[in-house]
Design a protein around this motif. Structure first.
Motif, PDB file in Angstrom:
ATOM      1  N   ALA A  57      -5.052   4.480   2.926  1.00 30.40           N
ATOM      2  CA  ALA A  57      -6.302   4.197   3.648  1.00 30.40           C
ATOM      3  C   ALA A  57      -6.808   2.796   3.328  1.00 30.40           C
ATOM      4  O   ALA A  57      -7.243   2.054   4.221  1.00 30.40           O
ATOM      5  CB  ALA A  57      -7.355   5.240   3.289  1.00 30.40           C
ATOM      6  N   SER A  58      -6.749   2.411   2.069  1.00 33.04           N
ATOM      7  CA  SER A  58      -7.167   1.064   1.676  1.00 33.04           C
ATOM      8  C   SER A  58      -6.304   0.011   2.344  1.00 33.04           C
ATOM      9  O   SER A  58      -6.807  -0.980   2.893  1.00 33.04           O
ATOM     10  CB  SER A  58      -7.074   0.904   0.145  1.00 33.04           C
ATOM     11  N   THR A  70     -11.363   1.753   1.350  1.00 33.56           N
ATOM     12  CA  THR A  70     -11.472   2.722   2.440  1.00 33.56           C
ATOM     13  C   THR A  70     -12.860   2.607   3.085  1.00 33.56           C
ATOM     14  O   THR A  70     -13.736   1.909   2.567  1.00 33.56           O
ATOM     15  CB  THR A  70     -11.281   4.155   1.913  1.00 33.56           C
ATOM     16  N   ARG A 130      -4.443   0.136   5.043  1.00 31.84           N
ATOM     17  CA  ARG A 130      -4.643   0.025   6.499  1.00 31.84           C
ATOM     18  C   ARG A 130      -5.901  -0.772   6.808  1.00 31.84           C
ATOM     19  O   ARG A 130      -5.918  -1.585   7.743  1.00 31.84           O
ATOM     20  CB  ARG A 130      -4.735   1.422   7.111  1.00 31.84           C
ATOM     21  N   ALA A 131      -6.974  -0.539   6.036  1.00 33.69           N
ATOM     22  CA  ALA A 131      -8.225  -1.266   6.269  1.00 33.69           C
ATOM     23  C   ALA A 131      -8.051  -2.761   5.970  1.00 33.69           C
ATOM     24  O   ALA A 131      -8.521  -3.615   6.727  1.00 33.69           O
ATOM     25  CB  ALA A 131      -9.335  -0.676   5.401  1.00 33.69           C
ATOM     26  N   SER A 147     -15.497   3.246   0.535  1.00 32.64           N
ATOM     27  CA  SER A 147     -15.344   2.577  -0.761  1.00 32.64           C
ATOM     28  C   SER A 147     -16.520   1.663  -1.077  1.00 32.64           C
ATOM     29  O   SER A 147     -17.287   1.245  -0.198  1.00 32.64           O
ATOM     30  CB  SER A 147     -14.031   1.786  -0.803  1.00 32.64           C
ATOM     31  N   TYR A 164       0.838  -1.193   0.000  1.00 33.53           N
ATOM     32  CA  TYR A 164       0.000   0.000   0.000  1.00 33.53           C
ATOM     33  C   TYR A 164       0.872   1.242   0.000  1.00 33.53           C
ATOM     34  O   TYR A 164       2.084   1.170   0.214  1.00 33.53           O
ATOM     35  CB  TYR A 164      -0.958  -0.007   1.185  1.00 33.53           C
ATOM     36  N   TYR A 209     -14.252  10.451  -1.398  1.00 30.28           N
ATOM     37  CA  TYR A 209     -13.427  10.254  -0.205  1.00 30.28           C
ATOM     38  C   TYR A 209     -13.590  11.282   0.903  1.00 30.28           C
ATOM     39  O   TYR A 209     -13.123  11.054   2.017  1.00 30.28           O
ATOM     40  CB  TYR A 209     -11.943  10.208  -0.623  1.00 30.28           C
ATOM     41  N   GLY A 215     -10.841   0.721  -4.355  1.00 28.22           N
ATOM     42  CA  GLY A 215     -10.591   1.235  -3.022  1.00 28.22           C
ATOM     43  C   GLY A 215     -11.205   0.346  -1.944  1.00 28.22           C
ATOM     44  O   GLY A 215     -12.242  -0.282  -2.148  1.00 28.22           O
ATOM     45  N   SER A 238      -9.350   7.341  -9.318  1.00 27.11           N
ATOM     46  CA  SER A 238      -9.901   8.144  -8.215  1.00 27.11           C
ATOM     47  C   SER A 238     -10.360   9.518  -8.675  1.00 27.11           C
ATOM     48  O   SER A 238     -10.392  10.465  -7.885  1.00 27.11           O
ATOM     49  CB  SER A 238      -8.893   8.285  -7.065  1.00 27.11           C
ATOM     50  N   VAL A 251      -5.154   7.597  -0.856  1.00 30.10           N
ATOM     51  CA  VAL A 251      -6.254   6.634  -0.904  1.00 30.10           C
ATOM     52  C   VAL A 251      -5.714   5.227  -0.676  1.00 30.10           C
ATOM     53  O   VAL A 251      -6.306   4.420   0.050  1.00 30.10           O
ATOM     54  CB  VAL A 251      -6.992   6.713  -2.255  1.00 30.10           C
TER      55      VAL A 251
END
Length: 292
Positions: free
Chosen positions: A24-25, A278, A27-28, A281, A12, A216, A276, A150, A21
């Motif tokens: 964030a993706s 996030t 980490r999730a 998303s 990532y 976002y 995404g 995005s 973005v």
């Protein structure tokens, strides 16, 4: 989780315009994997040496890199040379899907519905052509850098002056820009997962289109899942999504974006091979609905 995936790298971040973005993706995704007991580690190619993935014992890779270097076949090719399995599409389909112009050309060859368009190259761009371009594309156009996602660098142009300004801005992100006839209507997306079509989502925003801010940052964007289509229209949407996904050679997971115009006709927009992940998303929303 019953399957032992071994040591998993979640890639990532990276260096593309979609870095924030992607962070964030990633980490999730990383949290979800760790919560399920997977031995997963976050790796950022901008700061970490990914040439060491094999030596560090990684057995699989979840690609959460968006944009260039992550969604365009580059990282896929690199992982192939390391013989490390990875999520998502292969090298060729990733490269094609990242290039909006190549994607549209393939869809046209399959007679799949997509808006009229032109490709503008920075090196040969002539401002004097803009009036003619506007006329050929019904007077209003959507300007899209060919190799960005995005909604980065995208803009709507209603006249020649706006088109010139939008192209100059888009050229900051890409030397090749796609111009599409403006489509007035509703925007939908269909997520794909291992050959399965997930519930379609309809998006509604007060912005002129579903742009970066709407995706976002806004708390006003509305998502409808189920999307509200009747059974026949939904079946049509799902079939076009499958055909469009397969036409590019995509496998694994991804997302196909659409507009439903005022004449009730579907128009394909693009394929996302690393969608995404996030909190706002679309793939997570569709997956959650499919479980209900």
């Amino acid at each position: 989780m019953s399957v032992n995936f071994g040591k998993v790298a979640v890639l990532y971040g990276g260096n593309s315009a979609e870095r924030e973005v992607s962070l964030a993706s990633g980490r999730a995704v990383l949290k979800a994997l760790v919560d399920q007991g997977v031995n997963a580690v976050g790796i950022d190619p901008k700061t970490d040496d990914i040439t060491l993935l094999k030596k560090q014992g990684f057995e699989r890779v979840f690609i959460a890199l968006h944009g260039r270097g992550g969604e365009d076949g580059v990282i896929q090719g690199f992982l192939k040379t390391l013989d490390i399995p990875f999520t998502g599409c292969d090298v060729l389909s990733s490269a094609i899907a990242m290039d909006k112009s190549k994607t549209k050309q393939i869809w046209q060859s399959y007679q799949l519905p997509t808006a009229d368009y032109q490709i503008i190259l920075k090196e040969s761009f002539d401002e004097s052509q803009c009036a003619s371009i506007m006329a050929q594309l019904s007077g209003t156009v959507m300007v899209k850098p060919v190799n960005e996602g995005s909604s980065i660098g995208m803009a709507k142009a209603n006249n020649t002056e706006q088109l010139i300004n939008a192209l100059q801005e888009a050229f900051k992100f890409d030397n090749k820009v796609l111009l599409e006839s403006w489509i007035t209507g509703q925007e939908f997306t269909v997520s794909m997962l291992n050959g399965k079509v997930l519930p379609a989502i309809r998006m509604k925003t007060e912005n002129e289109f579903y742009d970066y801010q709407a995706k976002y940052q806004s708390t006003e964007t509305l998502y409808f899942c189920p999307c509200g289509l009747n059974e026949q229209k939904l079946a049509q949407l799902n079939q076009i999504a499958v055909d469009a996904f397969h036409a590019i050679g995509c496998t694994g997971w991804g997302r196909v974006d659409f507009m439903l115009d005022e004449q009730d006709n579907w128009k394909l927009l693009e394929v996302n091979t690393v969608p995404g992940m996030t909190p706002t998303s679309l793939v997570p929303k569709a997956t959650e609905t499919s479980r209900l």
